[in-house]
Design an enzyme around this catalytic site. Structure first.
Site, PDB file in Angstrom:
ATOM      1  N   HIS A  64     -20.114 -66.296  33.522  1.00 21.61           N
ATOM      2  CA  HIS A  64     -20.415 -66.273  35.013  1.00 21.61           C
ATOM      3  C   HIS A  64     -19.772 -68.123  34.655  1.00 21.61           C
ATOM      4  O   HIS A  64     -20.032 -68.265  35.842  1.00 21.61           O
ATOM      5  CB  HIS A  64     -21.906 -65.868  35.401  1.00 21.61           C
ATOM      6  CG  HIS A  64     -21.541 -64.968  35.313  1.00 21.61           C
ATOM      7  ND1 HIS A  64     -20.947 -63.365  35.815  1.00 21.61           N
ATOM      8  CD2 HIS A  64     -22.757 -63.841  34.400  1.00 21.61           C
ATOM      9  CE1 HIS A  64     -21.304 -62.912  35.260  1.00 21.61           C
ATOM     10  NE2 HIS A  64     -22.301 -62.372  34.250  1.00 21.61           N
TER      11      HIS A  64
ATOM     12  N   SER B  57      -0.308 -89.671  38.124  1.00 20.57           N
ATOM     13  CA  SER B  57      -0.279 -89.967  39.623  1.00 20.57           C
ATOM     14  C   SER B  57       0.376 -91.342  39.807  1.00 20.57           C
ATOM     15  O   SER B  57       0.026 -92.110  39.589  1.00 20.57           O
ATOM     16  CB  SER B  57      -1.676 -89.961  40.122  1.00 20.57           C
ATOM     17  OG  SER B  57      -1.659 -90.014  41.423  1.00 20.57           O
TER      18      SER B  57
ATOM     19  N   LYS C 201      -5.675 -92.160  36.989  1.00 13.47           N
ATOM     20  CA  LYS C 201      -5.682 -90.563  37.105  1.00 13.47           C
ATOM     21  C   LYS C 201      -4.606 -89.828  35.333  1.00 13.47           C
ATOM     22  O   LYS C 201      -4.000 -90.149  35.101  1.00 13.47           O
ATOM     23  CB  LYS C 201      -5.281 -89.872  37.636  1.00 13.47           C
ATOM     24  CG  LYS C 201      -5.717 -89.262  39.546  1.00 13.47           C
ATOM     25  CD  LYS C 201      -6.753 -88.912  39.146  1.00 13.47           C
ATOM     26  CE  LYS C 201      -6.001 -87.737  39.854  1.00 13.47           C
ATOM     27  NZ  LYS C 201      -7.116 -86.584  39.876  1.00 13.47           N
TER      28      LYS C 201
ATOM     29  N   GLU D 173      -1.905 -76.551  33.181  1.00 10.82           N
ATOM     30  CA  GLU D 173      -1.805 -76.228  34.537  1.00 10.82           C
ATOM     31  C   GLU D 173      -0.353 -75.742  34.885  1.00 10.82           C
ATOM     32  O   GLU D 173      -0.773 -74.383  35.741  1.00 10.82           O
ATOM     33  CB  GLU D 173      -1.592 -77.043  35.817  1.00 10.82           C
ATOM     34  CG  GLU D 173      -3.390 -77.410  36.502  1.00 10.82           C
ATOM     35  CD  GLU D 173      -3.644 -78.736  36.886  1.00 10.82           C
ATOM     36  OE1 GLU D 173      -2.467 -79.525  37.637  1.00 10.82           O
ATOM     37  OE2 GLU D 173      -4.945 -78.991  37.170  1.00 10.82           O
TER      38      GLU D 173
END
Ligand code: ARG
Length: 462
Positions: free
Chosen positions: A155, A276, A282, A289
């Site tokens: 979880h 970025s 970044k 992803e």
């Protein structure tokens, strides 16, 4: 006029031509189409359906056409309609009327299916080999991190300490099943539909066993009508891909949060991240992803073909031309994803110092204490409750199990003393999880050994 134009008085409408054509995507199978034609005409020659000389002329011509396609000399267009007619019409131009005998005792209905099976057989071999490479990277990393401890979650809550090698070996099992599944699919698709003709076979004395043999299939398909209307093998392939891409997506998701500032468990190599355009600091896990997201195509492609097939009657229906683009897209997506994922994995290192900072949160050794008590004869249900109370006491006092005093322990349960807790260091807890399939380093090493043996003795696909 199209090769099938004998009974037609009008040309196809221009927009219909484009809507009808599959040449823009099925030309990907030109090699398989020529391979199928060469086997077919060889059989026709052996059976005396065409003469040996005719067969030889056609084979020589087909090889020329193959060269011309490969070198870019032949550029297909909408008038070719599909790869089968594209090649046949070029062959007629190249060697003359004898080429018109090639289409004896076959139809595009069986031809497009032999092409797709040959194409997929080749792709499956490639995908299996890429999955094997991924497995070898996993084994290497599992070995490297066999003793290193991290937080095990359920979880997404701290659960129990585990080894990093153990996580690798969990994913190893998933990809192992993917390989097994794909090999099963391969075996079932390894039958030759060529010679089924339009739907009902032929009056000509063909030898379908011979064609199957020449093309490397184990046997011809059993029923002609089923052969031209069956897309199960493509569906199985798409299903295998959907499951495997889901596995990649799951691990990619773990990479994303392991890589976050909050976790900081891993460092993904710069070459697999992007920056970025506005925030200079970044370093985003974009490959992870994208890998997580690519599964959408695999699911979509499976749903697309399942939906195309639903409710279609025997035998061939033009709907079935919609069987190719989704299969091709899945082939490309799956292959790229495996390779990118394997490389990213290889270049990713775990930040053990950061991981250790998480050990004092979440009472990772709570279950181990309960098991210590169980070994001392306290029924597990009671042991569970005692440790639950210890957790509460720690929370109230803002401390760890080790900090509870003898008096505090005795107040929880008379059977509990500091001594009875045993060695509850994170390392001792992990080392002791020696049950078959457990997380102890020695047990993970056994899993690695079994995995390696399996990988090394994987049979070649016929
Ligand atoms: N281009 C077609 C396909 O891929 C070939 C079969 C066409 N057969 C037919 N009867 N229209 O499905």
């Amino acid at each position: 006029m199209a090769l099938w134009g004998g009974r037609f008085e009008k040309e196809m409408d221009e927009i219909v031509k484009y809507f009808n054509a599959s040449i823009f995507f099925d030309q990907r199978m030109y090699k398989e189409d020529i391979q199928g034609s060469i086997a077919h005409v060889t059989m026709l020659g052996e059976q005396g359906i065409v003469t040996k000389e005719e067969a030889d002329q056609i084979i020589t011509g087909l090889k020329v056409i193959e060269q011309q396609i490969a070198s870019g000399k032949i550029v297909f267009n909408v008038d070719d309609e599909d790869i089968h007619m594209g090649i046949e019409s070029r062959l007629i131009k190249e060697i003359g009327d004898v080429a018109k005998k090639l289409h004896t005792a076959r139809s595009r209905n069986d031809q497009c299916q032999v092409d797709l099976r040959l194409y997929l057989k080749k792709e499956i071999k490639e995908i299996v080999s890429r999955l094997c490479y991924l497995e070898s990277v996993i084994l290497e990393k599992a070995e490297k991190y066999a003793d290193e401890i991290t937080v095990g979650f359920t979880h997404i809550q701290h659960a129990q300490p585990i080894t990093i090698g153990f996580i690798f070996m969990a994913y190893f099992q998933m990809f192992r099943r993917d390989i097994d599944r794909l090999m099963d699919t391969y075996d079932r698709m390894n039958l030759c539909p060529l010679g089924a003709c339009a739907l009902a076979g032929t009056t000509l004395p063909t030898n379908r066993y011979r064609t199957a043999e020449l093309l490397g299939f184990t046997a011809p398909t059993e029923n002609a009508m089923d052969s031209v209307s069956d897309r199960d093998y493509s569906l199985e392939f798409l299903n295998d891909a959907a499951i495997s891409m889901m596995h990649i997506s799951r691990w990619a998701e773990e990479f994303v949060w392991w890589n976050s500032q909050e976790f900081g468990f891993i460092d993904i190599d710069d070459s697999y991240c992007t920056g970025s355009s506005i925030m200079p600091q970044k370093k985003n896990p974009d490959m992870a992803e994208l890998l997580r997201g690519k599964v959408g195509r695999a699911y979509g492609n499976l749903m697309q073909l399942l939906t195309v097939m639903k409710g279609t009657p025997l035998a061939y229906n033009k709907d079935f031309q919609e069987d190719k683009e989704s299969v091709f897209d899945t082939c490309d997506t799956w292959k790229d994803s495996i390779t990118i994922f394997a490389n990213m994995l290889e270049k990713t290192e775990f930040r053990l110092d950061r991981i250790q900072q998480h050990f004092d949160k979440g009472f990772l050794n709570a279950t181990d204490i309960a098991e210590h008590f169980a070994k001392q004869g306290i029924p597990f249900r009671e042991a569970h409750e005692i440790v639950g109370k210890m957790v509460k006491a720690c929370e109230n006092n803002n401390c760890d199990f080790e900090d509870l005093t003898e008096a505090q322990l005795q107040a929880i349960d008379g059977r509990v003393t500091k001594e009875s807790l045993g060695d509850i260091s994170i390392k001792a807890c992990v080392d002791a999880r020696m049950s078959f399939g457990g997380t102890a380093p020695a047990e993970v090493r056994r899993q690695i050994k079994t995995g390696k043996a399996w990988l090394e003795t994987l049979p070649e696909l016929a």
